[in-house]
Each structure stands twice: as C-alpha cells, then as structure tokens.
Write a protein that holds these residues in place. Structure first.
Motif, mmCIF file in Angstrom:
data_model
loop_
_atom_site.group_PDB
_atom_site.id
_atom_site.type_symbol
_atom_site.label_atom_id
_atom_site.label_comp_id
_atom_site.label_asym_id
_atom_site.label_seq_id
_atom_site.Cartn_x
_atom_site.Cartn_y
_atom_site.Cartn_z
ATOM 1 N N ASP A 44 0.705 -1.366 -0.095
ATOM 2 C CA ASP A 44 0.234 -0.101 0.004
ATOM 3 C C ASP A 44 0.910 1.261 0.110
ATOM 4 N N GLY A 45 1.109 2.318 -1.022
ATOM 5 C CA GLY A 45 2.019 2.772 -1.612
ATOM 6 C C GLY A 45 1.238 4.390 -0.680
ATOM 7 N N PHE A 46 -0.077 4.616 0.096
ATOM 8 C CA PHE A 46 0.024 6.023 0.618
ATOM 9 C C PHE A 46 -1.071 5.198 1.583
ATOM 10 N N ALA A 47 -0.810 4.772 2.538
ATOM 11 C CA ALA A 47 -1.141 4.522 3.738
ATOM 12 C C ALA A 47 -2.012 4.410 4.650
ATOM 13 N N SER A 51 -7.026 5.155 9.121
ATOM 14 C CA SER A 51 -8.981 5.375 9.540
ATOM 15 C C SER A 51 -8.905 6.673 9.087
ATOM 16 N N ILE A 52 -10.358 6.966 8.387
ATOM 17 C CA ILE A 52 -10.786 7.631 7.817
ATOM 18 C C ILE A 52 -11.355 8.846 8.537
ATOM 19 N N GLY A 53 -11.581 9.955 8.155
ATOM 20 C CA GLY A 53 -12.394 10.509 8.616
ATOM 21 C C GLY A 53 -13.223 11.235 7.866
ATOM 22 N N GLY A 61 -9.783 2.442 7.819
ATOM 23 C CA GLY A 61 -9.200 2.983 6.439
ATOM 24 C C GLY A 61 -8.711 1.439 5.953
ATOM 25 N N MET A 62 -8.201 1.273 4.184
ATOM 26 C CA MET A 62 -8.079 0.442 3.118
ATOM 27 C C MET A 62 -6.530 -0.432 4.058
ATOM 28 N N ALA A 63 -6.220 0.105 4.773
ATOM 29 C CA ALA A 63 -4.393 -1.126 5.831
ATOM 30 C C ALA A 63 -5.443 -1.847 6.416
ATOM 31 N N VAL A 81 3.718 1.793 2.896
ATOM 32 C CA VAL A 81 4.216 2.774 3.207
ATOM 33 C C VAL A 81 3.749 4.023 3.456
ATOM 34 N N GLU A 82 3.654 4.967 4.305
ATOM 35 C CA GLU A 82 3.051 6.444 4.578
ATOM 36 C C GLU A 82 4.413 7.736 4.638
ATOM 37 N N LYS A 83 4.423 8.393 4.568
ATOM 38 C CA LYS A 83 4.795 9.329 4.292
ATOM 39 C C LYS A 83 4.877 10.370 5.687
ATOM 40 N N ASP A 84 3.869 10.859 5.683
ATOM 41 C CA ASP A 84 3.451 12.049 6.717
ATOM 42 C C ASP A 84 4.152 10.343 8.411
ATOM 43 N N LYS A 86 3.512 10.755 11.120
ATOM 44 C CA LYS A 86 2.095 10.957 12.716
ATOM 45 C C LYS A 86 1.626 9.466 11.881
ATOM 46 N N ASN A 87 0.758 9.671 10.561
ATOM 47 C CA ASN A 87 -0.005 8.491 10.070
ATOM 48 C C ASN A 87 0.728 7.211 10.361
ATOM 49 N N LYS A 88 1.814 7.518 10.031
ATOM 50 C CA LYS A 88 2.714 6.068 10.039
ATOM 51 C C LYS A 88 2.768 5.269 11.673
ATOM 52 N N GLU A 111 8.049 6.765 4.551
ATOM 53 C CA GLU A 111 8.640 6.723 3.243
ATOM 54 C C GLU A 111 8.060 7.867 2.352
ATOM 55 N N ASP A 112 8.544 7.825 0.785
ATOM 56 C CA ASP A 112 8.091 8.236 -0.429
ATOM 57 C C ASP A 112 7.730 7.259 -0.986
ATOM 58 N N CYS A 113 6.635 7.268 -1.159
ATOM 59 C CA CYS A 113 6.333 5.677 -1.937
ATOM 60 C C CYS A 113 6.881 5.542 -3.498
ATOM 61 N N ASN A 114 7.330 6.682 -3.955
ATOM 62 C CA ASN A 114 7.849 6.601 -5.154
ATOM 63 C C ASN A 114 8.859 5.813 -5.453
ATOM 64 N N ILE A 136 -2.657 2.025 -5.106
ATOM 65 C CA ILE A 136 -2.619 2.808 -5.057
ATOM 66 C C ILE A 136 -2.943 4.147 -4.856
ATOM 67 N N ASP A 137 -2.884 5.340 -3.421
ATOM 68 C CA ASP A 137 -4.517 5.456 -3.696
ATOM 69 C C ASP A 137 -4.069 7.127 -3.144
ATOM 70 N N PRO A 138 -3.270 8.266 -3.903
ATOM 71 C CA PRO A 138 -2.650 9.084 -3.577
ATOM 72 C C PRO A 138 -3.736 10.028 -3.539
ATOM 73 N N PHE A 139 -3.597 11.422 -2.653
ATOM 74 C CA PHE A 139 -4.448 12.835 -2.890
ATOM 75 C C PHE A 139 -4.500 12.922 -4.504
ATOM 76 N N GLY A 140 -3.403 13.565 -4.585
ATOM 77 C CA GLY A 140 -3.083 14.474 -5.823
ATOM 78 C C GLY A 140 -2.066 13.406 -6.849
HETATM 79 C C1 SAM Z 1 -5.445 9.553 0.318
HETATM 80 S S1 SAM Z 1 -4.636 9.696 1.543
HETATM 81 C C2 SAM Z 1 -4.530 7.233 1.233
HETATM 82 C C3 SAM Z 1 -6.112 6.497 2.248
HETATM 83 C C4 SAM Z 1 -5.876 5.596 2.767
HETATM 84 N N1 SAM Z 1 -5.837 4.258 1.524
HETATM 85 C C5 SAM Z 1 -6.969 4.413 3.637
HETATM 86 O O1 SAM Z 1 -7.554 3.676 2.982
HETATM 87 O O2 SAM Z 1 -6.595 5.321 4.913
HETATM 88 C C6 SAM Z 1 -3.620 9.359 1.571
HETATM 89 C C7 SAM Z 1 -1.962 9.001 2.356
HETATM 90 O O3 SAM Z 1 -0.316 9.091 1.623
HETATM 91 C C8 SAM Z 1 0.582 10.191 2.287
HETATM 92 N N2 SAM Z 1 0.850 11.199 1.198
HETATM 93 C C9 SAM Z 1 1.427 11.889 1.060
HETATM 94 N N3 SAM Z 1 2.373 11.541 -0.181
HETATM 95 C C10 SAM Z 1 2.740 10.709 -0.020
HETATM 96 C C11 SAM Z 1 4.003 10.041 -0.516
HETATM 97 N N4 SAM Z 1 4.832 10.454 -1.754
HETATM 98 N N5 SAM Z 1 4.786 8.930 -0.186
HETATM 99 C C12 SAM Z 1 3.968 8.133 0.155
HETATM 100 N N6 SAM Z 1 2.593 8.838 0.828
HETATM 101 C C13 SAM Z 1 2.243 9.466 0.922
HETATM 102 C C14 SAM Z 1 -0.982 11.700 2.928
HETATM 103 O O4 SAM Z 1 -0.265 11.417 4.066
HETATM 104 C C15 SAM Z 1 -1.552 10.184 2.884
HETATM 105 O O5 SAM Z 1 -2.260 9.780 4.755
#
Ligand code: SAM
Length: 282
Positions: A44-47, A51-53, A61-63, A81-84, A86-88, A111-114, A136-140
């Motif tokens: 999971d690249g953006f874990a 939980s999700i608000g 959340g998915m994880a 993998v989680e870049k933030d 606190k979330n990690k 870490e960074d998903c890439n 792979i579930d990024p915001f942007g």
């Molecule tokens: C849309 S949320 C993912 C939600 C998650 N799939 C769930 O079910 O809870 C995106 C997450 O990716 C993290 N994030 C943003 N950029 C990232 C990157 N380059 N690599 C890894 N994580 C990243 C953010 O901190 C955020 O927690």
C-alpha cells in the motif's frame, strides 16, 4: 463506463473504492491459495493512518480492512508506505494493538511511495515466488511515471487512483498558457514530453479575418475522459492488461478520478472487470 456519484470527500466513493479492492483481494487470495509455492505481498503506497475521517465520523481505512482478511488465508507479507510520520506511527500502533499475530509480517515505513515502488520492483525481480497486490491511493499527482515503469514484467496487480479531473485536467489550462512548473509536473506524471501532451489535448485553428489571419488554441472536449484513456494507454506500455475504469464524480457531476487495475494476468483482468462492472453501473 461505470460510475458512482457522491456528495463529498469521504462519501460513498471512498467506501466503493475500498470495497472493490477488498473484494478483489479476497478473490486474489482464493486463487493464490491454490498455488502453494506462491508467496503473497500486499503493498500500500499511500497507507494513511488506519482510519479515514468521513462525514464527521471515522471509518476504517484500507490498510486495516486488508489486515482483516483471514479467509482463505492472509497475505504472507504486508508493506505499508506512509510519508507523514504521525500517520505512520498511528497505523503502526493500530496494527500492534489489533493484529498482534500479523505485526511480524506487517511492515510500516515512513517513506515516499515512489522510492518504495522501485524497491518493490527490485525485490520482486529477485524473489520469483512472490506475487504482489498493490494499492496506490494518492491525494494528487504524486506518483511519478518512472515508478510505474519500474514494474514492467513483474507479477504484480496494481490498483491505481488516477487524479484525472482533480489533477491533470486542472494543469491543462483552457488557453494553454501553462506555467513551466506545471508542464514539468505533467511530464513527470505521464512520462511524456510536453509536446506530446499538448498535441494530445489542444488543437490550433487558423481563422481568416478581414485584417489577416489569427491562430486560436482550443482545448479538446471531454478532456477528463481522454486523460483517463491516456493513462490507460500509458499503463498498457508497462502491463499487458488494464481494467475498465471506475469513474468517480463529485456532486456537480464532474469527474474527479479514474480508478483502474493493471496486470499481466488475464484471469486477474477478468476478475477486476467483473468486480467493477455490475456493482457500480448507473
Ligand atoms: C488519500 S490518503 C490514503 C488513505 C488510505 N488509502 C486509507 O484507506 O486510509 C493519502 C495518504 O498518503 C500520504 N502521502 C502523501 N504523499 C505521499 C507519498 N509521496 N508517499 C507516501 N505517502 C504519501 C498522506 O500522508 C496520506 O496519509
């Protein structure tokens, strides 16, 4: 096209997207269970935090939903993998507390998903018994094309959320006056030169007027659908098959994301399309 309409972030499309992947993961594990030499990896690249608000409430959340799967068997290894930070930390704590028997096989990295997609590619090419399911579930637009390209010819099924409307389309300005940084972002995201990208989405028309001719730039109609088509086309240069897209719209009916699955396995493709199709037809 299969679509779902919702009102706001964290609404039904978030649930729908997670349900698609959980259903796919369960079917995937049934198939893998019949091949006892195969080891399964969930990536999971953006874990997120676990939980999700959503609409003033917290949903799982998915994880954690993937960690909940025990039948026919759990994944052999989980890699989150989680870049933030606190979330990690929060995801890690939740795994320790709620999945004590899985914590040994569940890795959470800050870490960074890439970077980690490329590490996973190297790992899979050396460990041939492993098959991976990636989400792979990024915001942007944070996934670079180079990271996807690294996955060529590997035993990986990749579910990816593509910000077609919320990302790419916003950078493709109507008048084509796109700032340099945005052009670079488009190139890195799509793995194409700006010339190819612009040629795809704009046309020039010469208009003859009384006082000479003028060139007008027009942006393509249905750009967002076409961006979805282009990403599918790009994925097909790396994977043999790409599923139909599950299209997510906002309350004003604009497309926000295309969600799709890429694989080298024909059975996996059918499975993904079967899960996307009947459930979310309008
Ligand atoms: C849309 S949320 C993912 C939600 C998650 N799939 C769930 O079910 O809870 C995106 C997450 O990716 C993290 N994030 C943003 N950029 C990232 C990157 N380059 N690599 C890894 N994580 C990243 C953010 O901190 C955020 O927690």
């Amino acid at each position: 096209m299969k679509e779902v309409k919702v009102n706001q972030f964290g609404g039904s499309w978030t649930e729908a997207k997670m349900e698609i992947v959980v259903n796919y993961a369960k079917a995937y594990l049934i198939i893998m269970n019949k091949q006892d030499w195969v080891k399964t990896l969930y990536f999971d690249g953006f874990a997120g935090s676990g939980s999700i608000g959503a609409n003033d409430k917290e949903i799982k959340g998915m994880a954690l939903r993937i960690l909940d799967i025990d039948e026919p068997k759990p994944f052999d290894t989980y890699y989150f993998v989680e870049k933030d930070k606190k979330n990690k930390d929060s995801l890690e704590a939740s795994i320790k507390e709620n999945y004590p028997n899985k914590k040994k096989n569940a890795h959470v990295v800050n870490e960074d998903c890439n970077k980690k997609l490329i590490h996973m590619a190297t790992y899979l090419s050396k460990n041939k018994a492993f098959r991976a399911l990636a989400f792979i579930d990024p915001f942007g637009m944070s996934v670079n094309w180079k990271s996807i390209e690294a996955l060529k010819d590997l035993g990986i099924d990749l579910w990816i959320l593509v910000p077609t409307g919320l990302g790419v389309n916003r950078l493709l300005k109507n008048d084509q006056k796109i700032p340099e940084a945005w052009l670079v972002k488009l190139e890195v995201f799509l793995g194409l030169s700006r010339e190819v990208i612009l040629d795809r989405f704009y046309s020039q028309k010469t208009i003859h007027t009384l006082f000479g001719s003028e060139t007008k730039t027009n942006k393509e109609l249905d750009t967002i659908e076409k961006i979805g088509g282009l990403y599918t086309e790009r994925l097909k240069t790396v994977f043999q098959f790409v599923s139909e897209s599950f299209i997510m719209r906002n309350s004003t009916n604009s497309i926000m994301y295309h969600f799709m699955m890429a694989t080298n396995n024909k059975t996996a493709l059918k499975l993904a399309n079967d899960i996307i199709k009947p459930k979310y037809k309008i």
